[in-house]
Design a protein around this motif. Structure first.
Motif, PDB file in Angstrom:
ATOM      1  N   LEU A  52      45.184  10.237  47.856  1.00 14.79           N
ATOM      2  CA  LEU A  52      45.107   8.784  47.750  1.00 14.79           C
ATOM      3  C   LEU A  52      44.718   8.376  46.338  1.00 14.79           C
ATOM      4  O   LEU A  52      44.146   9.173  45.581  1.00 14.79           O
ATOM      5  CB  LEU A  52      44.148   8.206  48.790  1.00 14.79           C
ATOM      6  CG  LEU A  52      42.767   8.815  49.003  1.00 14.79           C
ATOM      7  CD1 LEU A  52      41.779   8.169  48.054  1.00 14.79           C
ATOM      8  CD2 LEU A  52      42.344   8.580  50.444  1.00 14.79           C
ATOM      9  N   ALA A  53      45.044   7.124  45.984  1.00 15.57           N
ATOM     10  CA  ALA A  53      44.740   6.630  44.640  1.00 15.57           C
ATOM     11  C   ALA A  53      44.137   5.244  44.748  1.00 15.57           C
ATOM     12  O   ALA A  53      44.486   4.475  45.655  1.00 15.57           O
ATOM     13  CB  ALA A  53      46.025   6.557  43.815  1.00 15.57           C
ATOM     14  N   MET A  54      43.204   4.939  43.845  1.00 13.24           N
ATOM     15  CA  MET A  54      42.634   3.584  43.861  1.00 13.24           C
ATOM     16  C   MET A  54      42.029   3.186  42.522  1.00 13.24           C
ATOM     17  O   MET A  54      41.473   4.003  41.806  1.00 13.24           O
ATOM     18  CB  MET A  54      41.564   3.462  44.949  1.00 13.24           C
ATOM     19  CG  MET A  54      40.329   4.277  44.681  1.00 13.24           C
ATOM     20  SD  MET A  54      39.209   4.239  46.086  1.00 13.24           S
ATOM     21  CE  MET A  54      38.916   2.526  46.203  1.00 13.24           C
ATOM     22  N   PRO A  55      42.150   1.863  42.206  1.00 15.26           N
ATOM     23  CA  PRO A  55      41.411   1.333  41.068  1.00 15.26           C
ATOM     24  C   PRO A  55      40.022   0.960  41.563  1.00 15.26           C
ATOM     25  O   PRO A  55      39.855   0.641  42.741  1.00 15.26           O
ATOM     26  CB  PRO A  55      42.194   0.069  40.702  1.00 15.26           C
ATOM     27  CG  PRO A  55      42.804  -0.379  41.992  1.00 15.26           C
ATOM     28  CD  PRO A  55      42.966   0.825  42.871  1.00 15.26           C
ATOM     29  N   THR A  56      39.026   0.976  40.682  1.00 12.84           N
ATOM     30  CA  THR A  56      37.664   0.685  41.127  1.00 12.84           C
ATOM     31  C   THR A  56      36.809   0.195  39.967  1.00 12.84           C
ATOM     32  O   THR A  56      37.095   0.497  38.803  1.00 12.84           O
ATOM     33  CB  THR A  56      37.028   1.962  41.725  1.00 12.84           C
ATOM     34  OG1 THR A  56      35.653   1.728  42.026  1.00 12.84           O
ATOM     35  CG2 THR A  56      37.089   3.136  40.761  1.00 12.84           C
ATOM     36  N   ASN A  57      35.754  -0.537  40.304  1.00 17.47           N
ATOM     37  CA  ASN A  57      34.745  -0.883  39.296  1.00 17.47           C
ATOM     38  C   ASN A  57      33.649   0.184  39.278  1.00 17.47           C
ATOM     39  O   ASN A  57      32.608   0.009  38.665  1.00 17.47           O
ATOM     40  CB  ASN A  57      34.143  -2.261  39.593  1.00 17.47           C
ATOM     41  CG  ASN A  57      34.830  -3.349  38.776  1.00 17.47           C
ATOM     42  OD1 ASN A  57      35.475  -3.054  37.771  1.00 17.47           O
ATOM     43  ND2 ASN A  57      34.705  -4.585  39.201  1.00 17.47           N
ATOM     44  N   GLY A  58      33.845   1.258  40.010  1.00 19.87           N
ATOM     45  CA  GLY A  58      32.930   2.405  39.955  1.00 19.87           C
ATOM     46  C   GLY A  58      32.415   2.828  41.318  1.00 19.87           C
ATOM     47  O   GLY A  58      32.664   3.943  41.778  1.00 19.87           O
ATOM     48  N   ASN A  59      31.703   1.926  41.990  1.00 19.47           N
ATOM     49  CA  ASN A  59      31.036   2.312  43.238  1.00 19.47           C
ATOM     50  C   ASN A  59      32.012   2.704  44.348  1.00 19.47           C
ATOM     51  O   ASN A  59      31.774   3.677  45.065  1.00 19.47           O
ATOM     52  CB  ASN A  59      30.134   1.179  43.719  1.00 19.47           C
ATOM     53  CG  ASN A  59      28.892   1.051  42.848  1.00 19.47           C
ATOM     54  OD1 ASN A  59      28.355   2.048  42.385  1.00 19.47           O
ATOM     55  ND2 ASN A  59      28.443  -0.176  42.608  1.00 19.47           N
TER      56      ASN A  59
END
Ligand SMILES: Cc1ncc(COP(=O)(O)O)c(C=O)c1O
Length: 332
Positions: A52-59
């Motif tokens: 799976l792939a995802m963008p994130t602000n970190g948490n």
């Protein structure tokens, strides 16, 4: 289940008789993001996803990468270069493919979108897969259960992508439909930062959707989302519950973070602190009244953001006497 803590001293300070903190800092990986990851990753494994792939602000990336490691799934995570370093380390330690982008979560999202197409990855971006929200929903279920199946008057939530707020709203609607709770919905409050407040602006203008917030910046990194995919759902939840949206400055968040540590012995994250400032402001304006039952979401642990606190304690030479005068160590 995370605790719903009554905050008597802070409540007195804000002149609120029934102030509660839903403390999400206590869950694995230190933020509420683990709730979405627990359900999202489990479901991805169940339906046969390999990567799976995802963008994130970190948490979120930290939670998903670590849960995916336990499930034996591969992950590709893209986050802004400025995201809290600890989250970068959590992702890297899990063995995920970690990429940093010189930009915001919206830029990370574009990169993930392309990678998903090019390499046939499972897109776990906010609201692009349907199960993360089911995990977030559990915050709403727990709040009501912990209040003995009573609905609070107001729930304040630090809002970036808004999935937590949408999830809480969904939980409450479903509980009502099941007949497990009765009465009025709580007024839902979306709390943002003055450095990134697209939903607040849209709400103030009575709009159904937000516009992209240029050059967004805030130390509450989790709510630095210039345009949320589900903005219309957040706004819908606010309008339907007679709630509101409010923006808080970084300096006020830091002051509230210190006050809460001081009065209640809890080191909360800046996003959570923003929601407490919002409760204070709305109480001052009379939008919240003294006898309202108010639930504030602290979405994460303060220790995930070590750089928001800068103290310079005095270093003693060994035989020195301790001078027991009170010092203000914070540099504001
Ligand atoms: C600590 C923290 N609080 C709040 C948020 C915002 O969450 P949501 O996307 O549900 O609005 C985030 C998102 O990254 C976060 O990490």
């Amino acid at each position: 289940m995370t605790p719903l803590l009554p905050l008597q001293k802070l409540g007195e300070d804000m002149s609120l008789k029934k102030l509660y903190m839903k403390d999400e800092g206590l869950i694995p990986t230190g933020t509420f993001k683990a709730r979405g990851a627990a359900v999202g990753v489990s479901k991805a494994k169940e339906v046969g996803v390999h990567e799976l792939a995802m963008p994130t602000n970190g948490n979120a990336g930290a939670a998903w990468a670590l849960y995916a490691a336990r499930a034996g799934l591969k992950t590709t995570i893209v986050m802004p270069n400025d995201a809290p370093k600890i989250t970068r380390n959590e992702v890297a330690l899990s063995g995920a493919n970690l990429y940093l982008v010189n930009g915001l979560i919206s830029d990370a999202g574009k990169i993930v979108g392309k990678a998903v197409k090019d390499y046939q990855l499972y897109d776990a971006s906010t609201l692009k897969e349907p199960y993360r929200i089911e995990g977030k929903k559990t915050m709403g279920l727990e709040i009501v259960e912990q209040l003995n199946w009573e609905i609070p008057d107001v729930i304040l939530y630090p809002t970036g992508g808004g999935v937590g707020l949408i999830g809480i709203y969904k939980a409450l609607r479903e509980l009502k439909e099941l007949g497990w709770v009765e009465g009025k919905m709580p007024r839902l409050v979306a709390v943002q930062s003055t450095g990134c407040a697209p939903i607040v602006k849209a709400w103030e203008e009575g709009k159904k959707e937000s516009e992209f917030w240029d050059d967004s910046e805030t130390l509450a990194f989790g709510i630095n989302v210039p345009k949320a995919l589900g903005d219309f759902l957040v706004l819908d939840a606010i309008y339907n519950t007679s709630g509101c949206a409010i923006a808080i400055g970084d300096e006020s968040m830091i002051q509230e973070q210190e006050r809460i540590a001081h009065l209640e012995g809890s080191f909360i994250c800046p996003e959570g602190a923003a929601a407490f400032v919002a409760a204070r402001r709305l109480r001052e304006k009379g939008w919240i009244s003294e006898n309202d039952t108010v639930v504030v979401l602290n979405t994460g642990a303060g220790i995930k953001y070590p750089n928001t606190v800068n103290i310079e304690p005095e270093i003693l030479q060994k035989p020195d006497k301790i001078i027991r005068e009170k010092k203000n160590l914070m540099n504001h």
